[in-house]
Design a protein around this motif. Structure first.
Motif, PDB file in Angstrom:
ATOM      1  N   SER A  23       0.887  -1.218   0.069  1.00  0.00           N
ATOM      2  CA  SER A  23      -0.005  -0.207   0.030  1.00  0.00           C
ATOM      3  C   SER A  23       0.810   1.165   0.341  1.00  0.00           C
ATOM      4  CB  SER A  23      -0.503  -0.327   1.330  1.00  0.00           C
ATOM      5  OG  SER A  23      -0.279  -0.117   1.829  1.00  0.00           O
ATOM      6  N   GLU A  24       0.313   1.938  -0.720  1.00  0.00           N
ATOM      7  CA  GLU A  24       0.694   3.806  -0.565  1.00  0.00           C
ATOM      8  C   GLU A  24       0.915   4.637   0.456  1.00  0.00           C
ATOM      9  OE1 GLU A  24       0.329   4.653  -5.331  1.00  0.00           O
ATOM     10  OE2 GLU A  24      -0.722   4.888  -4.400  1.00  0.00           O
ATOM     11  N   ARG A  25       1.537   5.550   0.868  1.00  0.00           N
ATOM     12  CA  ARG A  25       1.533   6.251   1.873  1.00  0.00           C
ATOM     13  C   ARG A  25       0.604   7.168   1.682  1.00  0.00           C
ATOM     14  NH1 ARG A  25       3.855   4.623   6.749  1.00  0.00           N
ATOM     15  NH2 ARG A  25       5.876   3.754   6.029  1.00  0.00           N
ATOM     16  N   LEU A  26      -0.617   7.643   2.008  1.00  0.00           N
ATOM     17  CA  LEU A  26      -1.541   8.770   1.199  1.00  0.00           C
ATOM     18  C   LEU A  26      -2.315   8.775   2.857  1.00  0.00           C
ATOM     19  CD1 LEU A  26      -3.375   6.497  -1.307  1.00  0.00           C
ATOM     20  CD2 LEU A  26      -1.284   7.574  -1.575  1.00  0.00           C
ATOM     21  N   ASP A  27      -2.332  10.647   2.082  1.00  0.00           N
ATOM     22  CA  ASP A  27      -3.323  10.536   3.289  1.00  0.00           C
ATOM     23  C   ASP A  27      -4.552  10.779   3.293  1.00  0.00           C
ATOM     24  OD1 ASP A  27      -3.471  13.201   1.472  1.00  0.00           O
ATOM     25  OD2 ASP A  27      -2.251  14.570   2.583  1.00  0.00           O
ATOM     26  N   ARG A  28      -5.516  11.590   3.561  1.00  0.00           N
ATOM     27  CA  ARG A  28      -7.254  11.834   3.681  1.00  0.00           C
ATOM     28  C   ARG A  28      -7.072  12.377   2.562  1.00  0.00           C
ATOM     29  NH1 ARG A  28      -9.395   8.284   6.525  1.00  0.00           N
ATOM     30  NH2 ARG A  28      -8.418   8.321   8.981  1.00  0.00           N
ATOM     31  N   GLY A  29      -6.895  12.893   2.053  1.00  0.00           N
ATOM     32  CA  GLY A  29      -7.416  13.577   0.411  1.00  0.00           C
ATOM     33  C   GLY A  29      -8.487  14.180   0.610  1.00  0.00           C
ATOM     34  N   LEU A  30      -8.281  15.000   1.549  1.00  0.00           N
ATOM     35  CA  LEU A  30      -9.998  15.868   1.478  1.00  0.00           C
ATOM     36  C   LEU A  30      -9.781  17.128   0.804  1.00  0.00           C
ATOM     37  CD1 LEU A  30     -12.075  16.929   3.582  1.00  0.00           C
ATOM     38  CD2 LEU A  30     -10.805  18.673   4.925  1.00  0.00           C
ATOM     39  N   VAL A  31     -11.332  17.081  -0.336  1.00  0.00           N
ATOM     40  CA  VAL A  31     -11.622  17.921  -0.854  1.00  0.00           C
ATOM     41  C   VAL A  31     -13.071  18.569  -0.935  1.00  0.00           C
ATOM     42  CG1 VAL A  31     -12.196  18.203  -3.730  1.00  0.00           C
ATOM     43  CG2 VAL A  31     -10.347  16.479  -2.503  1.00  0.00           C
ATOM     44  N   TYR A  41     -20.211  20.480  -0.828  1.00  0.00           N
ATOM     45  CA  TYR A  41     -19.361  18.705  -1.328  1.00  0.00           C
ATOM     46  C   TYR A  41     -18.047  19.194  -0.987  1.00  0.00           C
ATOM     47  CZ  TYR A  41     -19.123  14.677  -2.859  1.00  0.00           C
ATOM     48  OH  TYR A  41     -18.795  12.830  -2.676  1.00  0.00           O
ATOM     49  N   VAL A  42     -17.841  17.623   0.499  1.00  0.00           N
ATOM     50  CA  VAL A  42     -16.812  17.504   0.886  1.00  0.00           C
ATOM     51  C   VAL A  42     -16.507  16.308   0.932  1.00  0.00           C
ATOM     52  CG1 VAL A  42     -15.289  17.886   3.020  1.00  0.00           C
ATOM     53  CG2 VAL A  42     -17.323  19.643   3.005  1.00  0.00           C
ATOM     54  N   SER A  43     -15.057  15.728   0.679  1.00  0.00           N
ATOM     55  CA  SER A  43     -15.363  14.501   1.067  1.00  0.00           C
ATOM     56  C   SER A  43     -13.448  13.767   0.628  1.00  0.00           C
ATOM     57  CB  SER A  43     -15.845  14.587  -1.265  1.00  0.00           C
ATOM     58  OG  SER A  43     -15.325  12.663  -1.636  1.00  0.00           O
ATOM     59  N   TRP A  44     -13.118  12.613   1.217  1.00  0.00           N
ATOM     60  CA  TRP A  44     -12.107  12.381   2.067  1.00  0.00           C
ATOM     61  C   TRP A  44     -11.541  10.897   1.379  1.00  0.00           C
ATOM     62  CZ3 TRP A  44     -16.296  13.682   4.135  1.00  0.00           C
ATOM     63  CH2 TRP A  44     -16.810  13.327   5.013  1.00  0.00           C
ATOM     64  N   LEU A  47      -9.032   5.149   5.411  1.00  0.00           N
ATOM     65  CA  LEU A  47      -7.826   4.503   4.504  1.00  0.00           C
ATOM     66  C   LEU A  47      -7.593   3.158   4.539  1.00  0.00           C
ATOM     67  CD1 LEU A  47      -5.850   6.812   6.260  1.00  0.00           C
ATOM     68  CD2 LEU A  47      -5.672   6.525   3.790  1.00  0.00           C
ATOM     69  N   ALA A  48      -7.176   1.944   4.203  1.00  0.00           N
ATOM     70  CA  ALA A  48      -7.290   1.042   4.491  1.00  0.00           C
ATOM     71  C   ALA A  48      -7.105   0.271   6.100  1.00  0.00           C
ATOM     72  CB  ALA A  48      -5.680   0.165   3.610  1.00  0.00           C
ATOM     73  N   THR A  49      -6.443   0.932   6.555  1.00  0.00           N
ATOM     74  CA  THR A  49      -6.075   0.489   8.288  1.00  0.00           C
ATOM     75  C   THR A  49      -7.133   1.335   9.045  1.00  0.00           C
ATOM     76  OG1 THR A  49      -4.628   2.673   8.212  1.00  0.00           O
ATOM     77  CG2 THR A  49      -3.364   1.090   6.618  1.00  0.00           C
ATOM     78  N   ASP A  50      -7.985   1.768   8.198  1.00  0.00           N
ATOM     79  CA  ASP A  50      -9.496   2.114   9.280  1.00  0.00           C
ATOM     80  C   ASP A  50     -10.435   1.248   9.215  1.00  0.00           C
ATOM     81  OD1 ASP A  50      -8.726   4.930   9.222  1.00  0.00           O
ATOM     82  OD2 ASP A  50      -9.720   5.675   7.088  1.00  0.00           O
ATOM     83  N   PRO A  51     -11.241   1.083  10.702  1.00  0.00           N
ATOM     84  CA  PRO A  51     -11.745   0.188  11.384  1.00  0.00           C
ATOM     85  C   PRO A  51     -13.237   0.674   9.773  1.00  0.00           C
ATOM     86  CG  PRO A  51     -11.160   1.016  12.695  1.00  0.00           C
ATOM     87  CD  PRO A  51     -10.378   2.000  11.974  1.00  0.00           C
ATOM     88  N   ASP A  52     -13.535  -0.667   9.760  1.00  0.00           N
ATOM     89  CA  ASP A  52     -15.257  -0.132   8.878  1.00  0.00           C
ATOM     90  C   ASP A  52     -16.065  -0.158   9.571  1.00  0.00           C
ATOM     91  OD1 ASP A  52     -13.924  -1.696   6.758  1.00  0.00           O
ATOM     92  OD2 ASP A  52     -14.844  -3.851   7.643  1.00  0.00           O
TER      93      ASP A  52
END
Length: 96
Positions: A23-31, A41-44, A47-52
């Motif tokens: 996996s890549e080291r990504l941030d939340r990518g907030l837009v 409209y807010v989107s983010w 992450l794969a490591t976040d609980p479902d």
């Protein structure tokens, strides 16, 4: 000979099943972008490591030194986006 070949193929194919996912080291990518003259409209990124069952609260502030104002009444748990009813696009958005 045939059994050895089949066994070798099976063993080689099983190693990819147990390999660790890259996996890549990504941030939340907030837009945040205007959806209409009165909505943002807010989107983010989830992450794969976040609980479902992760829930998010969305905040905005009107200036760099301004205080944060919570937009949602309950945590956002059904997705990674939120539409805010505001009529200014110059706010800064964040979430926790």
């Amino acid at each position: 000979m045939k059994k050895t070949l089949i066994l070798s193929i099976l063993l080689l194919s099983m190693t990819s099943v147990f390999a660790q996912r890259q996996s890549e080291r990504l941030d939340r990518g907030l837009v945040a972008m205007p959806k209409s003259s009165s909505q943002i409209y807010v989107s983010w990124r989830h992450l794969a490591t976040d609980p479902d069952n992760t829930g998010y609260n969305v905040y905005y502030k009107t200036s760099a030194n301004g205080s944060l104002t919570k937009l949602n009444a309950t945590p956002v748990t059904t997705g990674t986006n939120y539409t805010a009813n505001l009529n200014t696009a110059s706010n800064a958005y964040t979430f926790v």
